[in-house]
Scaffold this active site. Structure first.
Site, PDB file in Angstrom:
ATOM      1  N   ARG A   1      60.178  54.417  32.305  1.00  0.00           N
ATOM      2  CA  ARG A   1      61.086  54.887  33.369  1.00  0.00           C
ATOM      3  C   ARG A   1      62.534  54.836  32.891  1.00  0.00           C
ATOM      4  O   ARG A   1      63.304  55.741  33.087  1.00  0.00           O
ATOM      5  CB  ARG A   1      60.940  53.988  34.600  1.00  0.00           C
ATOM      6  CG  ARG A   1      60.118  54.604  35.692  1.00  0.00           C
ATOM      7  CD  ARG A   1      60.037  53.687  36.832  1.00  0.00           C
ATOM      8  NE  ARG A   1      59.919  52.298  36.358  1.00  0.00           N
ATOM      9  CZ  ARG A   1      59.827  51.242  37.140  1.00  0.00           C
ATOM     10  NH1 ARG A   1      59.852  51.389  38.425  1.00  0.00           N
ATOM     11  NH2 ARG A   1      59.716  50.024  36.646  1.00  0.00           N
TER      12      ARG A   1
ATOM     13  N   HIS B   1      37.686  45.170  32.230  1.00  0.00           N
ATOM     14  CA  HIS B   1      38.983  44.572  32.620  1.00  0.00           C
ATOM     15  C   HIS B   1      39.120  43.145  32.079  1.00  0.00           C
ATOM     16  O   HIS B   1      39.246  42.186  32.838  1.00  0.00           O
ATOM     17  CB  HIS B   1      39.141  44.594  34.154  1.00  0.00           C
ATOM     18  CG  HIS B   1      40.582  44.504  34.590  1.00  0.00           C
ATOM     19  ND1 HIS B   1      41.072  45.057  35.739  1.00  0.00           N
ATOM     20  CD2 HIS B   1      41.654  43.882  34.015  1.00  0.00           C
ATOM     21  CE1 HIS B   1      42.364  44.808  35.855  1.00  0.00           C
ATOM     22  NE2 HIS B   1      42.743  44.090  34.816  1.00  0.00           N
ATOM     23  N   ILE B   2      39.118  43.056  30.744  1.00  0.00           N
ATOM     24  CA  ILE B   2      39.126  41.727  30.116  1.00  0.00           C
ATOM     25  C   ILE B   2      40.336  41.525  29.202  1.00  0.00           C
ATOM     26  O   ILE B   2      40.339  40.609  28.373  1.00  0.00           O
ATOM     27  CB  ILE B   2      37.834  41.486  29.304  1.00  0.00           C
ATOM     28  CG1 ILE B   2      37.607  42.605  28.266  1.00  0.00           C
ATOM     29  CG2 ILE B   2      36.635  41.356  30.230  1.00  0.00           C
ATOM     30  CD1 ILE B   2      36.526  42.279  27.240  1.00  0.00           C
TER      31      ILE B   2
ATOM     32  N   GLU C   1      37.332  50.281  40.243  1.00  0.00           N
ATOM     33  CA  GLU C   1      36.523  49.271  39.548  1.00  0.00           C
ATOM     34  C   GLU C   1      36.117  48.157  40.519  1.00  0.00           C
ATOM     35  O   GLU C   1      36.854  47.898  41.478  1.00  0.00           O
ATOM     36  CB  GLU C   1      37.304  48.695  38.341  1.00  0.00           C
ATOM     37  CG  GLU C   1      38.552  47.927  38.726  1.00  0.00           C
ATOM     38  CD  GLU C   1      39.370  47.498  37.506  1.00  0.00           C
ATOM     39  OE1 GLU C   1      39.627  48.331  36.613  1.00  0.00           O
ATOM     40  OE2 GLU C   1      39.763  46.328  37.474  1.00  0.00           O
TER      41      GLU C   1
ATOM     42  N   ILE D   1      44.961  50.162  29.166  1.00  0.00           N
ATOM     43  CA  ILE D   1      44.850  48.744  29.555  1.00  0.00           C
ATOM     44  C   ILE D   1      45.777  48.481  30.732  1.00  0.00           C
ATOM     45  O   ILE D   1      46.082  47.333  31.037  1.00  0.00           O
ATOM     46  CB  ILE D   1      45.191  47.777  28.390  1.00  0.00           C
ATOM     47  CG1 ILE D   1      46.608  48.020  27.861  1.00  0.00           C
ATOM     48  CG2 ILE D   1      44.165  47.873  27.282  1.00  0.00           C
ATOM     49  CD1 ILE D   1      47.131  46.865  27.018  1.00  0.00           C
TER      50      ILE D   1
ATOM     51  N   ARG E   1      46.159  50.077  34.539  1.00  0.00           N
ATOM     52  CA  ARG E   1      45.454  49.903  35.802  1.00  0.00           C
ATOM     53  C   ARG E   1      44.600  51.132  36.046  1.00  0.00           C
ATOM     54  O   ARG E   1      44.982  52.244  35.657  1.00  0.00           O
ATOM     55  CB  ARG E   1      46.445  49.796  36.968  1.00  0.00           C
ATOM     56  CG  ARG E   1      46.940  48.398  37.268  1.00  0.00           C
ATOM     57  CD  ARG E   1      45.837  47.536  37.879  1.00  0.00           C
ATOM     58  NE  ARG E   1      46.273  46.184  38.171  1.00  0.00           N
ATOM     59  CZ  ARG E   1      46.232  45.167  37.306  1.00  0.00           C
ATOM     60  NH1 ARG E   1      45.787  45.335  36.091  1.00  0.00           N
ATOM     61  NH2 ARG E   1      46.632  43.953  37.670  1.00  0.00           N
TER      62      ARG E   1
ATOM     63  N   GLY F   1      57.223  47.687  28.994  1.00  0.00           N
ATOM     64  CA  GLY F   1      57.586  46.339  29.446  1.00  0.00           C
ATOM     65  C   GLY F   1      57.223  45.339  28.361  1.00  0.00           C
ATOM     66  O   GLY F   1      57.089  45.696  27.184  1.00  0.00           O
TER      67      GLY F   1
ATOM     68  N   ILE G   1      54.422  43.770  27.635  1.00  0.00           N
ATOM     69  CA  ILE G   1      53.172  44.001  26.896  1.00  0.00           C
ATOM     70  C   ILE G   1      53.317  45.218  25.983  1.00  0.00           C
ATOM     71  O   ILE G   1      52.893  45.197  24.825  1.00  0.00           O
ATOM     72  CB  ILE G   1      51.984  44.149  27.867  1.00  0.00           C
ATOM     73  CG1 ILE G   1      51.792  42.848  28.660  1.00  0.00           C
ATOM     74  CG2 ILE G   1      50.702  44.506  27.120  1.00  0.00           C
ATOM     75  CD1 ILE G   1      50.800  42.950  29.823  1.00  0.00           C
TER      76      ILE G   1
HETATM   77  C1  DGY Z   1      46.803  41.363  35.092  1.00  0.00           C
HETATM   78  O1  DGY Z   1      47.189  40.197  34.950  1.00  0.00           O
HETATM   79  O2  DGY Z   1      47.347  42.141  35.875  1.00  0.00           O
HETATM   80  C2  DGY Z   1      45.678  41.803  34.252  1.00  0.00           C
HETATM   81  O3  DGY Z   1      45.245  43.064  34.558  1.00  0.00           O
HETATM   82  C3  DGY Z   1      44.561  40.791  34.290  1.00  0.00           C
HETATM   83  O4  DGY Z   1      43.751  40.940  35.353  1.00  0.00           O
END
Ligand code: DGY
Length: 333
Positions: A183, A291-292, A273, A242, A244, A160, A162
């Site tokens: 996908r 999760h930053i 988490e 990064i 989920r 996507g 990102i």
């Molecule tokens: C999101 O925006 O989904 C990121 O994981 C930030 O929490």
């Protein structure tokens, strides 16, 4: 501004920038969690009973059970791009709009994905712990030698916005060969812009030096990287998550790291988490962050303001900016 009882009521479920709450209070009666307390699901439901909208943070489960207790609710606006806290089908049936916060965090999150990749490949935190522990007494030719980043092969799962931003960084900044799995395959122009080639998931796992996960969490992506997938990766490879928590089977990953099935991992998200699988804390070859990925002041402010735009847009002007289920809404619109 004088308050009017006819203004819609809004709940902000966690602490947020004062200017965000202030902007909302220009349009709504606002109840805020200024103490940033951990409200239980029952507490959230109780406070939402008389609210038309909620500024949510990707943490609150908005499901049929909660919706049944909140008859006035019309919109939940996540300040996150991820929205796996929403049961969108249940929300649609109840006429509750869900919105998320895409785009504004793309480049910041991609920066962090790369930071985690660099830290993992070049053993930044492991070597810092060594130094802080007073163990650095002499130079050695192979001390903390890591994996090459420039010129290596970057495999991105989930292409996507990102994923594409990470691909551009890898290809243009570090001369990496970029392969991806998604996908659906991207159109040719986007592939060219990202300098990325589509491959099957097994091929990606077998040939990447660095595997970066950027897929949304869903039933389909649950544990989509487990023991079998880790077994396909190169022993010298790194895995970066990064996306989920729950996309990776963290127990299987901890075992693979302990057994050196793969060289290292960098994780920003975890199943369950803020709790972590305890074995992840016992292996040295993993970089762990809480999760930053989107956490810069400017980006977090932009994410929150987009959620505010959605609340004002929908409840005041009848149109949200980034709706998720506008087409399927039924009932209490
Ligand atoms: C999101 O925006 O989904 C990121 O994981 C930030 O929490």
């Amino acid at each position: 501004m004088a308050t009017s009882p006819s203004r819609p009521r809004i709940l902000i479920t966690r602490a947020i920038f004062p200017e965000v709450a202030q902007r909302l209070s220009q349009h709504f009666e606002v109840e805020s969690n200024t103490d940033d307390a951990d409200w239980s699901a029952d507490e959230v439901a109780r406070r939402l009973q008389d609210k038309a909208g909620a500024l949510t943070f990707g943490l609150e489960r908005i499901n049929a059970e909660l919706l049944a207790k909140c008859p006035a609710l019309k919109i939940c606006a996540n300040m996150t791009v991820g929205y796996n806290n929403f049961d969108l089908d249940a929300m649609s049936v109840c006429g509750v709009l869900g919105t998320n916060a895409p785009d504004v965090l793309t480049e910041t999150t991609a920066d962090f994905g790369f930071a985690l990749l660099m830290a993992t490949a070049r053993r930044v935190t492991e070597s810092e712990h060594f130094l802080r522990a007073g163990k650095w007494t002499r130079w050695n030719y192979e001390m903390f030698s890591g994996a090459e980043v420039h010129g290596s092969t970057l495999g991105i799962i989930g292409m996507g916005r990102i994923g594409q931003a990470i691909a551009r960084r890898g290809a243009l900044g570090f001369g990496m060969k970029v392969i991806y799995h998604n996908r659906s395959r991207l159109d040719a122009a986007t592939e060219t812009a990202c300098r990325a080639s589509y491959v099957s998931k097994p091929e990606l796992l077998q040939s990447a030096d660095h595997v970066m996960l950027v897929v949304p969490y869903s039933a389909a992506s649950h544990h989509s990287i487990g023991a079998a997938e880790l077994a396909l990766m190169r022993p010298s490879a790194t895995l970066i998550n990064i996306a989920r928590g729950g996309v990776v089977d963290d127990a299987a990953l901890a075992t693979a790291l302990r057994d050196k099935r793969i060289a290292a991992a960098g994780l920003d998200v975890y199943e369950g988490e803020p709790k972590l699988h305890p074995d992840l804390l016992t292996v040295p070859n993993v970089v762990l962050t809480p999760h930053i990925a989107s956490a810069t002041a400017g980006t977090r402010r932009a994410m929150a303001m987009l959620a505010v735009d959605n609340l004002i847009g929908y409840l005041v002007h009848g149109k949200a900016v980034t709706p998720l289920n506008a087409a399927g809404l039924q009932g209490r619109i």
